[in-house]
Write a protein that holds these residues in place. Structure first.
Motif, PDB file in Angstrom:
ATOM      1  N   UNK A   1      12.669   7.102   5.625  1.00 41.94           N
ATOM      2  CA  UNK A   1      12.470   6.081   4.595  1.00 41.94           C
ATOM      3  C   UNK A   1      11.050   6.168   4.051  1.00 41.94           C
ATOM      4  N   UNK A   2      10.892   5.834   2.767  1.00 42.63           N
ATOM      5  CA  UNK A   2       9.571   5.745   2.145  1.00 42.63           C
ATOM      6  C   UNK A   2       9.438   4.345   1.548  1.00 42.63           C
ATOM      7  N   UNK A   3       8.354   3.665   1.885  1.00 38.02           N
ATOM      8  CA  UNK A   3       8.086   2.329   1.350  1.00 38.02           C
ATOM      9  C   UNK A   3       6.744   2.366   0.621  1.00 38.02           C
ATOM     10  N   UNK A   4       6.752   2.113  -0.664  1.00 35.38           N
ATOM     11  CA  UNK A   4       5.523   2.094  -1.452  1.00 35.38           C
ATOM     12  C   UNK A   4       4.872   0.723  -1.308  1.00 35.38           C
ATOM     13  N   UNK A   5       3.568   0.700  -1.041  1.00 30.67           N
ATOM     14  CA  UNK A   5       2.876  -0.585  -0.914  1.00 30.67           C
ATOM     15  C   UNK A   5       1.655  -0.615  -1.826  1.00 30.67           C
ATOM     16  N   UNK A   6       1.366  -1.811  -2.348  1.00 27.88           N
ATOM     17  CA  UNK A   6       0.320  -1.968  -3.360  1.00 27.88           C
ATOM     18  C   UNK A   6      -1.030  -2.318  -2.763  1.00 27.88           C
ATOM     19  N   UNK A   7      -1.063  -2.742  -1.497  1.00 29.38           N
ATOM     20  CA  UNK A   7      -2.327  -3.119  -0.868  1.00 29.38           C
ATOM     21  C   UNK A   7      -3.132  -1.875  -0.479  1.00 29.38           C
ATOM     22  N   UNK A   8      -4.368  -2.068  -0.077  1.00 33.27           N
ATOM     23  CA  UNK A   8      -5.199  -0.934   0.329  1.00 33.27           C
ATOM     24  C   UNK A   8      -4.860  -0.447   1.737  1.00 33.27           C
ATOM     25  N   UNK A   9      -4.314  -1.328   2.578  1.00 30.85           N
ATOM     26  CA  UNK A   9      -3.918  -0.939   3.933  1.00 30.85           C
ATOM     27  C   UNK A   9      -2.455  -1.325   4.167  1.00 30.85           C
ATOM     28  N   UNK A  10      -1.823  -0.706   5.170  1.00 28.24           N
ATOM     29  CA  UNK A  10      -0.400  -0.994   5.433  1.00 28.24           C
ATOM     30  C   UNK A  10      -0.184  -2.124   6.440  1.00 28.24           C
ATOM     31  N   UNK A  11      -1.156  -2.986   6.616  1.00 33.74           N
ATOM     32  CA  UNK A  11      -1.050  -4.051   7.615  1.00 33.74           C
ATOM     33  C   UNK A  11       0.231  -4.871   7.435  1.00 33.74           C
ATOM     34  N   UNK A  12       0.500  -5.276   6.200  1.00 34.75           N
ATOM     35  CA  UNK A  12       1.681  -6.117   5.952  1.00 34.75           C
ATOM     36  C   UNK A  12       2.967  -5.364   6.295  1.00 34.75           C
ATOM     37  N   UNK A  13       3.020  -4.077   5.987  1.00 38.96           N
ATOM     38  CA  UNK A  13       4.195  -3.276   6.334  1.00 38.96           C
ATOM     39  C   UNK A  13       4.375  -3.216   7.842  1.00 38.96           C
ATOM     40  N   UNK A  14       3.289  -2.976   8.557  1.00 36.01           N
ATOM     41  CA  UNK A  14       3.354  -2.848  10.015  1.00 36.01           C
ATOM     42  C   UNK A  14       3.780  -4.171  10.646  1.00 36.01           C
ATOM     43  N   UNK A  15       3.248  -5.280  10.143  1.00 35.61           N
ATOM     44  CA  UNK A  15       3.615  -6.593  10.674  1.00 35.61           C
ATOM     45  C   UNK A  15       5.091  -6.889  10.430  1.00 35.61           C
ATOM     46  N   UNK A  16       5.596  -6.460   9.294  1.00 40.53           N
ATOM     47  CA  UNK A  16       6.991  -6.734   8.941  1.00 40.53           C
ATOM     48  C   UNK A  16       7.967  -5.808   9.663  1.00 40.53           C
ATOM     49  N   UNK A  17       7.650  -4.523   9.702  1.00 41.57           N
ATOM     50  CA  UNK A  17       8.576  -3.530  10.260  1.00 41.57           C
ATOM     51  C   UNK A  17       8.479  -3.402  11.780  1.00 41.57           C
ATOM     52  N   UNK A  18       7.314  -3.719  12.358  1.00 45.66           N
ATOM     53  CA  UNK A  18       7.088  -3.664  13.809  1.00 45.66           C
ATOM     54  C   UNK A  18       7.560  -2.335  14.404  1.00 45.66           C
ATOM     55  N   UNK A  19       6.941  -1.220  13.989  1.00 42.70           N
ATOM     56  CA  UNK A  19       7.370   0.090  14.509  1.00 42.70           C
ATOM     57  C   UNK A  19       7.089   0.224  16.001  1.00 42.70           C
ATOM     58  N   UNK A  20       7.901   1.058  16.658  1.00 50.91           N
ATOM     59  CA  UNK A  20       7.688   1.322  18.082  1.00 50.91           C
ATOM     60  C   UNK A  20       6.547   2.306  18.289  1.00 50.91           C
TER      61      UNK A  20
END
Length: 496
Positions: A423-442
């Motif tokens: 999967x590829x998720x495009x994010x507009x912020x400078x860091x992927x913090x919000x993605x990591x908090x939401x997806x909670x990768x192992x």
């Protein structure tokens, strides 16, 4: 250096956080599917052998359903009859968790039902069961009171007028007054030849036939559509008109700007039922989220192109819209690129099967062997790999005005072509913090030029038992170096 492209990823995420008040005529859409093998001996008509039936929210209900598909919350206000169709609508609305249903009932009112008979992908007949009548004074008072309360928390107002009697002249006038007083955008799907009853609205969304009837002008060419729309703007006191033109796309006309003509985004037209509802929902959600009207219209055009390719009164999801955008810009469909909300849902499904989720992120501008190696190493330590990709605007802030070289659509398509990427998720912020908090990768993977302590999101992943992996770097490869060779060292951007 990048090609001109529109970053809709951030827009779709903003739309998912919006809320709207939707008022109008609800109806029950029934689709009866079957096959035709013979002509009736009683009359020269086909005999439909019924195979299945489907019931859906129609009219203003379909607008609310489209908002729900976008992740947008809505308050849905309408008036129904106390009949079987009304009870079915209650159940259908109840299935949509993003809709706050405020359904009013009248004893003598008949809920509108539209039945469409379909065989071989073709509609044979539509039969309408309805009684058009204005709602009672008590219902008017109740509806307006509820609307005024909700406008305090909703970001915009939708009037979905099907001419069945909910949106009387008095109701329309008062709703527009309340929304204007609250500073909310007002999007109207109009009905009838008198658009003056919508005076004060932000934007109307007539189709070509409706525009011709209301303006009493020809609407065959771009210039004629613009002239007719400007007449409506001037004579009916509305700010803008977005004309839906079937195979000719859409035209946005504003009082103080040149027209914007959008080409039709549909690749295949299967069923146009409810496409106008989709346009209204996406346009209104965009405006409520603070997105410029030009971009909101482009999103609505993409969404309309999606739903006409489906059967019945359909909806367009953020993932489908994003894929359609990338398909338009690259002439190929990259189904691995999805918005964050869709990625989260997909990952929940993967986890039910016990799969381990990995995550890495970057700009990935001009993909080189170093990138490929990192992604391959990341995939080896997990079952499914999600890549967070910086949007064009984000790359420009991080790397400089000359970057990215490739648009986010191109970069996402290249990443999506790799077997190592799921999967590829495009994010507009400078860091992927919000993605990591939401997806909670192992597993969180970055290159060995980082330490665990400097990896963005490492503390979050470790806090719930996940781990951080530092991948071995392939020496001698960098985007900055590649661009430097191509430009003879004339590069103003920062190191990749």
């Amino acid at each position: 250096m990048t090609e001109e492209t529109t970053d809709f990823t951030a827009d779709l995420e903003r739309i998912a956080g919006a809320r709207l008040l939707c008022v109008g005529d609800a109806m029950l859409d029934r689709f009866i599917y079957g096959s035709v093998d013979r002509i009736s001996p009683e009359a020269p008509i086909p005999v439909l052998q019924i195979q299945c039936e489907q019931a859906m929210l129609g009219g203003a209900g379909n607008v609310a359903r489209n908002l729900s598909a976008l992740g947008t919350e809505s308050c849905f206000l309408t008036v129904l009859g106390r009949d079987e169709a009304g009870r079915m609508l209650i159940g259908l609305v109840g299935e949509e968790t993003s809709i706050e249903a405020q359904l009013l009932f009248e004893e003598n009112r008949r809920t509108t039902v539209k039945r469409r008979y379909i065989a071989g992908g073709q509609q044979l007949l539509r039969a309408d069961d309805e009684l058009v009548a204005q709602i009672a004074p008590a219902s008017v008072a109740d509806l307006l009171s509820r609307a005024e309360t909700d406008l305090a928390t909703s970001g915009g107002l939708i009037l979905s007028d099907y001419g069945k009697g909910v949106l009387t002249d008095a109701v329309v006038t008062r709703l527009i007054e309340m929304a204007r007083a609250a500073g909310r955008p007002i999007v109207v799907d109009p009905k009838g030849a008198d658009f003056g009853r919508y005076a004060g609205a932000t934007i109307l969304t007539p189709n070509r036939k409706e525009l011709a009837e209301a303006s009493r002008l020809p609407v065959g060419t771009d210039a004629e559509v613009e002239e007719a729309a400007r007449k409506i703007i001037e004579s009916c006191d509305v700010a803008m008109v977005l004309v839906t033109r079937s195979q000719d796309g859409m035209t946005l006309v504003r009082a103080d700007a040149p027209p914007l003509h959008l080409k039709a985004a549909a690749r295949e037209v299967y069923d146009v039922s409810g496409a106008g509802d989709t346009v209204v929902a996406v346009l209104a959600a965009g405006l409520a989220a603070g997105i410029p009207v030009e971009r909101a219209a482009e999103l609505a055009n993409l969404a309309a192109g999606i739903v006409v390719g489906k059967a019945g009164t359909a909806v367009a999801t953020p993932g489908e819209i994003l894929n359609a955008q990338h398909a338009t810009s690259l002439m190929s469909m990259d189904r691995k690129t999805v918005p964050l909300s869709t990625a989260a849902e997909t990952i929940r499904g993967w986890r039910t099967h016990g799969l381990k989720i990995g995550f890495t992120n970057g700009c990935f501008d001009l993909l080189h062997p170093g990138h490929v190696s990192l992604l391959a190493q990341a995939r080896k330590v997990c079952d499914r790999l999600v890549v967070g990709l910086n949007s064009d605007a984000s790359v420009k802030r991080l790397k400089g005005e000359d970057r990215p070289v490739q648009s986010e659509a191109a970069r996402a398509a290249v990443l999506g072509s790799l077997a190592s990427v799921d999967l590829v998720v495009i994010f507009a912020e400078d860091t992927p913090i919000h993605l990591i908090e939401t997806l909670r990768p192992d597993v969180l993977v970055k290159g060995a030029d980082y330490t665990v302590e400097t990896v963005v999101g490492a503390e979050i992943v470790q806090s719930y038992g996940g781990r951080v992996v530092l991948a071995t770097l392939e020496a001698g490869f960098s985007t900055t170096g590649t661009i430097g060779k191509l430009t003879g060292g004339k590069l103003t951007g920062r190191k990749a």
